[in-house]
Design a protein around this motif. Structure first.
Motif, PDB file in Angstrom:
ATOM      1  N   MET A   1      13.774 -98.949 -13.738  1.00  0.00           N
ATOM      2  CA  MET A   1      13.591 -98.633 -12.317  1.00  0.00           C
ATOM      3  C   MET A   1      13.768 -97.134 -12.064  1.00  0.00           C
ATOM      4  SD  MET A   1      12.649-101.393 -11.058  1.00  0.00           S
ATOM      5  CE  MET A   1      12.573-103.083 -11.636  1.00  0.00           C
ATOM      6  N   VAL A   2      14.725 -96.517 -12.761  1.00  0.00           N
ATOM      7  CA  VAL A   2      14.913 -95.066 -12.629  1.00  0.00           C
ATOM      8  C   VAL A   2      13.679 -94.328 -13.148  1.00  0.00           C
ATOM      9  CG1 VAL A   2      16.310 -93.095 -13.379  1.00  0.00           C
ATOM     10  CG2 VAL A   2      17.420 -95.279 -12.795  1.00  0.00           C
ATOM     11  N   TYR A   3      13.169 -94.780 -14.278  1.00  0.00           N
ATOM     12  CA  TYR A   3      11.968 -94.171 -14.872  1.00  0.00           C
ATOM     13  C   TYR A   3      10.766 -94.287 -13.932  1.00  0.00           C
ATOM     14  CZ  TYR A   3       7.785 -94.077 -17.856  1.00  0.00           C
ATOM     15  OH  TYR A   3       6.534 -93.824 -18.375  1.00  0.00           O
ATOM     16  N   LEU A   4      10.591 -95.461 -13.319  1.00  0.00           N
ATOM     17  CA  LEU A   4       9.446 -95.668 -12.429  1.00  0.00           C
ATOM     18  C   LEU A   4       9.573 -94.850 -11.148  1.00  0.00           C
ATOM     19  CD1 LEU A   4       8.826 -99.510 -12.837  1.00  0.00           C
ATOM     20  CD2 LEU A   4       7.471 -97.626 -13.788  1.00  0.00           C
ATOM     21  N   LYS A   5      10.787 -94.634 -10.688  1.00  0.00           N
ATOM     22  CA  LYS A   5      10.962 -93.776  -9.511  1.00  0.00           C
ATOM     23  C   LYS A   5      10.417 -92.380  -9.793  1.00  0.00           C
ATOM     24  CE  LYS A   5      14.956 -95.769  -7.107  1.00  0.00           C
ATOM     25  NZ  LYS A   5      16.344 -95.515  -6.644  1.00  0.00           N
ATOM     26  N   ALA A   6      10.717 -91.907 -11.000  1.00  0.00           N
ATOM     27  CA  ALA A   6      10.200 -90.585 -11.375  1.00  0.00           C
ATOM     28  C   ALA A   6       8.685 -90.609 -11.499  1.00  0.00           C
ATOM     29  CB  ALA A   6      10.843 -90.145 -12.687  1.00  0.00           C
ATOM     30  N   GLN A   7       8.140 -91.695 -12.063  1.00  0.00           N
ATOM     31  CA  GLN A   7       6.693 -91.806 -12.230  1.00  0.00           C
ATOM     32  C   GLN A   7       5.965 -91.843 -10.885  1.00  0.00           C
ATOM     33  OE1 GLN A   7       4.717 -92.132 -15.317  1.00  0.00           O
ATOM     34  NE2 GLN A   7       6.595 -91.071 -15.904  1.00  0.00           N
ATOM     35  N   TYR A   8       6.610 -92.456  -9.878  1.00  0.00           N
ATOM     36  CA  TYR A   8       5.978 -92.585  -8.565  1.00  0.00           C
ATOM     37  C   TYR A   8       6.491 -91.546  -7.568  1.00  0.00           C
ATOM     38  CZ  TYR A   8       3.740 -96.978  -9.911  1.00  0.00           C
ATOM     39  OH  TYR A   8       2.945 -97.923 -10.522  1.00  0.00           O
ATOM     40  N   ASN A   9       7.245 -90.565  -8.090  1.00  0.00           N
ATOM     41  CA  ASN A   9       7.749 -89.472  -7.248  1.00  0.00           C
ATOM     42  C   ASN A   9       8.524 -89.992  -6.033  1.00  0.00           C
ATOM     43  OD1 ASN A   9       6.536 -87.403  -8.858  1.00  0.00           O
ATOM     44  ND2 ASN A   9       4.550 -87.933  -7.918  1.00  0.00           N
ATOM     45  N   ILE A  10       9.417 -90.932  -6.272  1.00  0.00           N
ATOM     46  CA  ILE A  10      10.247 -91.468  -5.199  1.00  0.00           C
ATOM     47  C   ILE A  10      11.432 -90.535  -4.995  1.00  0.00           C
ATOM     48  CG2 ILE A  10      11.629 -93.436  -4.425  1.00  0.00           C
ATOM     49  CD1 ILE A  10       8.653 -94.020  -4.617  1.00  0.00           C
TER      50      ILE A  10
ATOM     51  N   GLU B   1      15.818 -93.113  -2.021  1.00  0.00           N
ATOM     52  CA  GLU B   1      14.811 -94.081  -1.579  1.00  0.00           C
ATOM     53  C   GLU B   1      14.528 -95.091  -2.696  1.00  0.00           C
ATOM     54  OE1 GLU B   1      11.322 -92.336   0.017  1.00  0.00           O
ATOM     55  OE2 GLU B   1      12.397 -90.970   1.375  1.00  0.00           O
ATOM     56  N   SER B   2      13.964 -96.224  -2.310  1.00  0.00           N
ATOM     57  CA  SER B   2      13.705 -97.297  -3.268  1.00  0.00           C
ATOM     58  C   SER B   2      12.227 -97.388  -3.608  1.00  0.00           C
ATOM     59  CB  SER B   2      14.168 -98.648  -2.704  1.00  0.00           C
ATOM     60  OG  SER B   2      15.540 -98.639  -2.449  1.00  0.00           O
ATOM     61  N   LEU B   3      11.959 -97.994  -4.735  1.00  0.00           N
ATOM     62  CA  LEU B   3      10.582 -98.301  -5.103  1.00  0.00           C
ATOM     63  C   LEU B   3      10.007 -99.309  -4.114  1.00  0.00           C
ATOM     64  CD1 LEU B   3      10.971 -98.760  -8.951  1.00  0.00           C
ATOM     65  CD2 LEU B   3       9.428 -97.110  -7.880  1.00  0.00           C
ATOM     66  N   PRO B   4       8.718 -99.305  -3.883  1.00  0.00           N
ATOM     67  CA  PRO B   4       8.097-100.348  -3.050  1.00  0.00           C
ATOM     68  C   PRO B   4       8.395-101.734  -3.627  1.00  0.00           C
ATOM     69  CG  PRO B   4       6.553 -98.568  -3.455  1.00  0.00           C
ATOM     70  CD  PRO B   4       7.742 -98.295  -4.321  1.00  0.00           C
ATOM     71  N   ASP B   5       8.548-102.714  -2.755  1.00  0.00           N
ATOM     72  CA  ASP B   5       8.923-104.060  -3.200  1.00  0.00           C
ATOM     73  C   ASP B   5       7.944-104.636  -4.211  1.00  0.00           C
ATOM     74  OD1 ASP B   5      11.162-104.022  -1.640  1.00  0.00           O
ATOM     75  OD2 ASP B   5      10.280-105.152   0.023  1.00  0.00           O
TER      76      ASP B   5
END
Length: 718
Positions: A282-291, A295-299
């Motif tokens: 989840m931390v990795y994907l936040k970086a990938q999606y520039n979150i 803030e949280s990733l989209p559901d």
């Protein structure tokens, strides 16, 4: 106007006709059929929601099989006189249907499906459970619910050396093999059953015979569907996917999953590491999606990412086992986890054993009871008593979880039944007087607690002194296949159960198979692969059974000192009334005086008397009392008699239990007596000889003086 029903027919090998019919009953269901053989009629209905519930991520299939007592012209024996919750037999039949049907649905189909199978007319000779899955599959076949294949189920039994498909109930009672097999026309799906130590090749023969019969039944269902005019299955909304996200997830987690899987760690350590990878993802994907921070990733991204992460675990671990021949806990493919076994682990139960295999542990007890403790088992066709019970409990702490306990679930009923039918093969016959109850409490679980129950149950039976001739052990096996590659796994873990293509459990003695439960999730499994799996299972089973014999090599010669004692006597039918006495007076007196519990019933023109007590002295006293009642007095025998009453002309004495005679005043002493005062009193014990019976009244004639020295000058009587 009612439409005309549509029928399809086929015959079983010996000419018995089975009729499948649709279009007459339950026409508002998505699919409804009746299946009839003889007077046995089963109604099966199936209904599926058009859309899945919002956010649904699993397939909600519900299967219930129920027998209406009216089907056999009976009224239920419960207080409410109506059918209530499913009994164990109905639950087990429901599981047989469920396990065969579930793989037929597409992996991405999440709509609620309810299958209801009801016995509406019973035949005393036809076993309905062998037809129930045929009915359920036929209901699906004539519906537009998107199942991928048609299946059926048959029972194969071996009776006097001959294999019979769907035997009559009377034939099944004489069988030494009894298996139910489910299959499509191409592949075996499920096997479950029991045997009296059959060979692996005998099981293969039964499966092949069943498959031939199932192909005929599948063809009949296809014919019915064609006559009904069903040409297409309904469309359904498939779950959305994000393949770009899947690639990102796989690229990040696959190396990490492989590293954890290859480390050979324990269950909870491995679970914690996998959970940490999920958090890191989840931390990795936040970086990938520039979150932004905070803030949280989209559901939908979180939902898809979790799903793809679990998929990645499934495929990476499978590939590791296939390619590296190494298991999640570091074992080789055929290795059994470390074993630990103890008996006599609890002071008060009549028998107890603790069996530990790796991270799976069963604490099992045996309780010995009287015939009055036997269990009444009711179905529509019959009611019978069972003197062998096994109950399996799976508390949530065994897997480190917190859950509400809401009674016994279907899984517990199914696992307990597999252990029961396996151990039952070694139980002594009907002459064994005890009712035996085994309780398995699972204290830890990581793979096949049902097989731990079989092993612990066998140890506990021997510890209790139940005369079982051999140990029964069990092992859970798995299969992973990919193309031409396959790996058979001995003693599977819980995680391996989830990711495998076949989960099967085999129990038995050193001499043969006693029980099998097999679920096959892959198409095209060859009989050669199944033979290899069964042979490998035998090796694992024998490894465990050697350790069991080292723990206790044979059943104790006697029950434990604090265990109840039981003796069974058989008396002539004519003495039943004498033992019971008027209004139960005699048998109640025996129980009151000895502290024993006595059960007496007429069987095969004889009286069967079961005497039960926690005291050996109480049992011995009751046995002597009853033997005295049923014994036939013989003229010339000498008895210890008890004076019951004194009369002017003599004393009435009880010289055998329940048998009295007159000791005439003239037979008390060689000396002439005017009265017995001062000579005999009520309650005195006196030795007497039976000299004859009165030819007119049949009363016993007794003498005391004949046993005394003759005074000088008097003629002695013989």
């Amino acid at each position: 106007m009612l439409s005309q029903p549509i029928q399809s027919k086929f015959t079983i090998s010996d000419g018995r006709e089975v009729i499948i019919e649709t279009g007459k009953l339950a026409r508002q269901a998505d699919g409804a059929v009746t299946v009839r053989q003889g007077n046995c009629i089963i109604l099966a209905t199936v209904v599926a929601n058009k859309e899945a519930k919002e956010g649904q991520s699993f397939f909600p299939l519900t299967v219930d099989y129920q027998e209406k007592f009216a089907s056999a012209g009976r009224i239920p024996g419960s207080f409410f006189k109506r059918e209530a919750r499913l009994n164990d037999y109905e639950v087990l039949t429901s599981r047989l249907i469920d396990r065969a049907l579930r793989p037929l649905f597409p992996d991405d189909y999440y709509c609620d499906v309810q299958v209801l199978v009801t016995l509406v007319s019973s035949d005393a000779e036809v076993m309905p459970d062998a037809l129930a899955c045929l009915a359920a599959s036929a209901a699906l076949a004539v519906s537009d619910i998107p199942v991928q294949e048609i299946i059926s189920e048959v029972r194969v039994a071996r009776v006097e050396g001959k294999f019979i498909v769907n035997p009559f109930r009377s034939e099944l009672a004489k069988a030494d093999m009894d298996f139910i097999i489910a299959a499509t026309d191409k592949n075996i799906m499920m096997v479950e059953g029991e045997a009296k130590e059959c060979a692996e090749e005998d099981l293969i023969k039964a499966i092949e015979l069943a498959h031939d019969a199932i192909k005929v039944q599948v063809k009949a269902q296809e014919e019915l569907r064609k006559l009904k005019g069903v040409t297409a299955k309904r469309e359904y909304k498939k779950p959305a996917h994000d393949e770009v996200l899947r690639e990102k997830v796989n690229a990040f987690v696959n190396p990490k999953i492989y590293e954890i899987a290859k480390s050979g760690s324990a269950k909870h350590e491995r679970s914690d590491k996998f959970e940490q990878v999920g958090e890191d993802l989840m931390v990795y994907l936040k970086a990938q999606y520039n979150i932004a921070e905070g803030e949280s990733l989209p559901d939908n991204v979180k939902k898809f990412a979790k799903h793809y992460y679990h998929d990645a675990q499934y495929y990476v671990v499978r590939d590791m086992i296939l390619n590296d021949k190494v298991r999640l806990d570091g074992r080789g493919l055929e290795d059994v986890r470390p074993l630990s076994m103890e008996i006599d682990v609890l002071p008060s139960p009549h028998g107890a054993a603790l069996f530990t295999r790796g991270e799976t542990q069963s604490l099992t007890t045996v309780t010995l009871g009287t015939p009055l403790d036997s269990l009444l088992i009711e179905s529509a066709a019959k009611s019978e008593y069972s003197k062998f019970l096994l109950h399996y409990n799976f508390p949530p702490f065994s897997t480190g979880e917190v859950k509400m306990i809401r009674g016994v679930g279907r899984r517990e009923v199914g696992h307990g039944n597999l252990a029961l039918r396996s151990l039952r093969q070694m139980m002594p016959g009907g002459e064994y007087p005890y009712t035996v109850r085994i309780v398995s409490d699972i204290l830890e679980s990581n793979g096949s607690s049902s097989m731990a129950t079989v092993c612990a149950g066998s140890l506990a039976l021997m510890d209790a002194g139940v005369p079982v001739p051999k140990h029964v052990s069990g092992v859970a096996m798995g299969l992973i296949s990919k193309g031409d590659q396959f790996a058979v796994l001995t003693d599977i873990l819980g995680d391996e159960d989830h990711l495998g293509d076949m989960d099967f459990k085999v129990t038995g003695t050193r001499d043969g198979i006693c029980g099998v439960q097999m679920d096959i999730k892959v198409d095209g499994l060859s009989m050669d692969v199944m033979r290899k799996a069964l042979l490998q299972a035998r090796n694992g089973r024998l490894h465990i059974i050697d350790a069991m014999y080292a723990t206790i090599p044979a059943a104790r010669a006697d029950v434990k000192p604090h265990a109840p004692r039981m003796v069974k006597l058989f008396i002539d039918k004519e003495f039943i009334g004498a033992v019971i006495g008027p209004g139960g007076k005699i048998i109640q007196e025996i129980q009151r005086e000895t502290g024993a519990t006595i059960n007496l019933e007429e069987k095969n023109e004889m009286g069967e008397v079961s005497i039960f007590s926690t005291s050996k002295d109480g049992v011995d006293k009751a046995v002597a009392w009853i033997k005295g009642i049923v014994a036939v007095p013989e003229v010339g025998d000498v008895y210890e008699a008890k004076v019951k009453s004194i009369m002017p002309y003599g004393a009435f004495v009880e010289f055998m239990p329940g048998k009295q005679g007159l000791l005439h005043i003239s037979e008390v002493s060689w000396k002439r007596l005017e009265t017995l005062e001062g000579v005999l009193n009520e309650g005195d014990t006196v030795k007497v000889k039976l000299t004859g019976t009165d030819p007119k009244t049949g009363k016993f004639k007794l003498s005391r003086k004949i046993l005394l020295p003759k005074p000088e000058g008097q003629q002695r009587q013989d």
